[in-house]
Design an enzyme around this catalytic site. Structure first.
Site, PDB file in Angstrom:
ATOM      1  N   LYS A 118      49.912  14.215  18.390  1.00 42.57           N
ATOM      2  CA  LYS A 118      49.169  15.170  19.412  1.00 42.57           C
ATOM      3  C   LYS A 118      48.904  16.647  19.194  1.00 42.57           C
ATOM      4  O   LYS A 118      48.133  17.128  19.208  1.00 42.57           O
ATOM      5  CB  LYS A 118      49.038  15.236  21.109  1.00 42.57           C
ATOM      6  CG  LYS A 118      48.215  15.665  22.272  1.00 42.57           C
ATOM      7  CD  LYS A 118      48.492  15.246  23.240  1.00 42.57           C
ATOM      8  CE  LYS A 118      48.939  15.891  24.152  1.00 42.57           C
ATOM      9  NZ  LYS A 118      49.531  14.950  24.687  1.00 42.57           N
ATOM     10  N   HIS A 122      45.812  19.078  17.033  1.00 41.69           N
ATOM     11  CA  HIS A 122      45.205  20.223  18.013  1.00 41.69           C
ATOM     12  C   HIS A 122      45.987  21.506  17.245  1.00 41.69           C
ATOM     13  O   HIS A 122      45.336  22.773  18.314  1.00 41.69           O
ATOM     14  CB  HIS A 122      46.215  20.107  19.468  1.00 41.69           C
ATOM     15  CG  HIS A 122      45.556  19.106  20.327  1.00 41.69           C
ATOM     16  ND1 HIS A 122      45.950  17.329  20.306  1.00 41.69           N
ATOM     17  CD2 HIS A 122      44.354  19.348  21.217  1.00 41.69           C
ATOM     18  CE1 HIS A 122      45.107  17.076  20.999  1.00 41.69           C
ATOM     19  NE2 HIS A 122      44.005  17.419  21.850  1.00 41.69           N
ATOM     20  N   HIS A 134      39.827  13.616  17.138  1.00 43.94           N
ATOM     21  CA  HIS A 134      40.407  12.025  17.545  1.00 43.94           C
ATOM     22  C   HIS A 134      39.469  12.138  18.621  1.00 43.94           C
ATOM     23  O   HIS A 134      38.720  12.795  19.329  1.00 43.94           O
ATOM     24  CB  HIS A 134      42.239  12.867  17.590  1.00 43.94           C
ATOM     25  CG  HIS A 134      41.834  13.620  18.677  1.00 43.94           C
ATOM     26  ND1 HIS A 134      41.678  14.677  18.090  1.00 43.94           N
ATOM     27  CD2 HIS A 134      42.291  14.494  20.532  1.00 43.94           C
ATOM     28  CE1 HIS A 134      42.110  15.880  18.694  1.00 43.94           C
ATOM     29  NE2 HIS A 134      41.702  15.300  20.453  1.00 43.94           N
ATOM     30  N   GLN A 152      41.978  22.279  38.220  1.00 49.06           N
ATOM     31  CA  GLN A 152      42.368  23.361  37.310  1.00 49.06           C
ATOM     32  C   GLN A 152      44.309  23.199  37.368  1.00 49.06           C
ATOM     33  O   GLN A 152      44.944  22.911  36.939  1.00 49.06           O
ATOM     34  CB  GLN A 152      43.223  24.810  38.468  1.00 49.06           C
ATOM     35  CG  GLN A 152      43.166  25.531  37.318  1.00 49.06           C
ATOM     36  CD  GLN A 152      43.666  26.956  38.372  1.00 49.06           C
ATOM     37  OE1 GLN A 152      43.878  27.133  39.166  1.00 49.06           O
ATOM     38  NE2 GLN A 152      43.440  28.572  37.335  1.00 49.06           N
ATOM     39  N   LYS A 157      50.478  24.253  30.608  1.00 49.17           N
ATOM     40  CA  LYS A 157      50.278  23.040  29.936  1.00 49.17           C
ATOM     41  C   LYS A 157      49.625  23.996  28.237  1.00 49.17           C
ATOM     42  O   LYS A 157      49.721  25.164  28.004  1.00 49.17           O
ATOM     43  CB  LYS A 157      48.672  22.813  30.064  1.00 49.17           C
ATOM     44  CG  LYS A 157      48.065  22.299  31.595  1.00 49.17           C
ATOM     45  CD  LYS A 157      48.773  20.609  31.026  1.00 49.17           C
ATOM     46  CE  LYS A 157      47.416  19.897  30.265  1.00 49.17           C
ATOM     47  NZ  LYS A 157      48.440  18.150  30.154  1.00 49.17           N
ATOM     48  N   CYS A 169      41.271  14.804  32.298  1.00 51.49           N
ATOM     49  CA  CYS A 169      40.962  15.473  30.621  1.00 51.49           C
ATOM     50  C   CYS A 169      41.793  14.687  29.246  1.00 51.49           C
ATOM     51  O   CYS A 169      43.308  15.250  29.595  1.00 51.49           O
ATOM     52  CB  CYS A 169      40.481  16.494  30.256  1.00 51.49           C
ATOM     53  SG  CYS A 169      39.711  17.533  31.336  1.00 51.49           S
ATOM     54  N   SER A 170      42.371  13.869  28.802  1.00 51.96           N
ATOM     55  CA  SER A 170      43.086  13.053  28.125  1.00 51.96           C
ATOM     56  C   SER A 170      42.505  12.412  26.711  1.00 51.96           C
ATOM     57  O   SER A 170      41.510  12.285  26.352  1.00 51.96           O
ATOM     58  CB  SER A 170      43.704  12.565  28.923  1.00 51.96           C
ATOM     59  OG  SER A 170      45.613  12.261  28.238  1.00 51.96           O
ATOM     60  N   GLU A 240      40.906  22.209  20.111  1.00 54.59           N
ATOM     61  CA  GLU A 240      40.659  20.359  20.461  1.00 54.59           C
ATOM     62  C   GLU A 240      39.085  20.130  19.500  1.00 54.59           C
ATOM     63  O   GLU A 240      38.387  21.519  18.913  1.00 54.59           O
ATOM     64  CB  GLU A 240      40.112  20.574  22.164  1.00 54.59           C
ATOM     65  CG  GLU A 240      40.828  20.337  22.859  1.00 54.59           C
ATOM     66  CD  GLU A 240      41.446  18.921  23.229  1.00 54.59           C
ATOM     67  OE1 GLU A 240      41.082  18.481  22.289  1.00 54.59           O
ATOM     68  OE2 GLU A 240      42.332  18.970  24.015  1.00 54.59           O
ATOM     69  N   GLU A 242      36.787  17.190  19.278  1.00 55.56           N
ATOM     70  CA  GLU A 242      37.291  15.655  20.385  1.00 55.56           C
ATOM     71  C   GLU A 242      35.934  14.632  20.067  1.00 55.56           C
ATOM     72  O   GLU A 242      35.190  15.616  19.601  1.00 55.56           O
ATOM     73  CB  GLU A 242      37.529  15.804  21.130  1.00 55.56           C
ATOM     74  CG  GLU A 242      39.088  15.901  21.696  1.00 55.56           C
ATOM     75  CD  GLU A 242      39.338  16.005  23.002  1.00 55.56           C
ATOM     76  OE1 GLU A 242      40.805  16.348  22.822  1.00 55.56           O
ATOM     77  OE2 GLU A 242      38.402  16.636  23.970  1.00 55.56           O
TER      78      GLU A 242
END
Length: 346
Positions: A118, A122, A134, A152, A157, A169-170, A240, A242
């Protein structure tokens, strides 16, 4: 109206040093690696260093930290039950291995198919201006009144902290049990793997355990990218990129056990309330949420009964560029939807 919630303690055991620097180690040096989650191990399928080309500039190449056979996309490295235990944000960035796909959501497969962390996927820079494409999901949970559960993201993060967005979201991960890697050519529209990932992650972030496979309905997919410039400025090191699966779910309001390392606030809203929040200028929104809502999200929500019945489901992969506020200095007009995308044919 705020949903019921109870904070659960977070116990942090930082193991990030176990995976630090993997992206710079040649493949031939990695004869055997122990999964950071401790459940099993990966062995490298080849002792040859492999290169995969991504479209950043015509001469840019990347070398993955590990190569495995395509069959090992389904090898168990961890279970959904123990995901995230004893891990902080940095550890998960380094140990989560993502499902790499092209712009049409085709799996990158082969004897030397890359498995990318990850953190690496990213990472945004001049050499990797859109990271690495991804697979991801965006889960929207609605209560019986049709209100959406907004969240939120926590300030801790690493990517897009403190932004408001949909419920969860993942990413689906390589090596999970149950398996989270779908082949879209045979999995559409059920996508069991993505649903496994959504169930795992919504439990991890919000403590929701009442959501079942049959509650989750696939709607569509979006291919997008965004640099995290609102957090880190014009040369943001994170972003990101995606192919994002849109999942709708309507269940009775659950009691939430929110992980404060993941989520800062939660709120149920109606369509007019969300539009008022967006128009107020008082909140920062995730780039994917803005793009989704502008490209069908509100319509699918307004037609929730039919959306949940599969009548709005489609097999499209719709591309969009982010709002200009999410464009970094290294994101150039010459870049295309193929920038940062690994292909089976390149």
């Amino acid at each position: 109206r705020q949903p019921r919630r109870k904070k659960q303690p977070v116990f942090i055991f930082n193991i990030s040093s176990m995976m630090r620097g993997l992206s710079t180690i040649p493949c031939q040096a990695l004869a055997f690696l122990v999964s950071p989650r401790g459940a099993s191990a990966f062995s490298v399928a080849s002792t040859t260093s492999h290169r995969w080309t991504t479209t950043t500039t015509p001469t840019t190449t990347m070398t993955t930290a590990r190569t495995i056979t395509s069959s090992r996309l389904h090898q168990a490295a961890s279970t959904s039950i123990d995901y995230g235990l004893g891990m902080d944000q940095q550890a998960m960035m380094e140990s989560d291995m993502l499902v790499i796909v092209d712009e049409n959501d085709n799996l990158i497969v082969g004897d030397d198919a890359p498995v990318v962390s990850k953190k690496l996927a990213h990472t945004f820079s001049t050499d990797q201006p859109r990271g690495i494409c991804h697979r991801a999901f965006s889960l929207f949970i609605f209560n019986p009144q049709g209100e959406m559960l907004l969240t939120q993201r926590a300030s801790s993060k690493i990517t897009f902290p403190s932004v408001w967005t949909n419920t969860c979201c993942s990413h689906p991960l390589v090596g999970m049990t149950p398996n989270e890697v779908d082949d879209p050519t045979i999995a559409y529209p059920q996508f069991d793997g993505i649903k496994h990932a959504a169930i795992r992650k919504v439990k991890h972030e919000l403590g929701i355990t009442s959501m079942k496979h049959s509650d989750i309905h696939f709607i569509s997919r979006f291919h997008y990218w965004a640099s995290d410039t609102r957090t880190h400025g014009p040369n943001a090191p994170w972003g990101e990129h995606e192919v994002d699966y849109i999942l709708f779910c309507q269940i009775p309001e659950p009691t939430l056990n929110v992980d404060p390392e993941e989520v800062a606030n939660v709120k149920y809203v109606s369509i007019p309330e969300l539009k008022d929040m967006m128009a107020s200028g008082q909140h920062i929104w995730s780039p994917w949420f803005l793009g989704i809502m502008e490209r069908g999200g509100f319509d699918w929500w307004a037609d929730l009964e039919n959306s949940l019945a599969g009548k709005n489901t489609n097999s499209d992969v719709t591309f969009f560029d982010p709002d200009p506020s999410f464009v970094a200095e290294y994101n150039l007009p010459s870049h295309t939807r193929h920038t940062g995308v690994i292909s089976n044919h390149r």
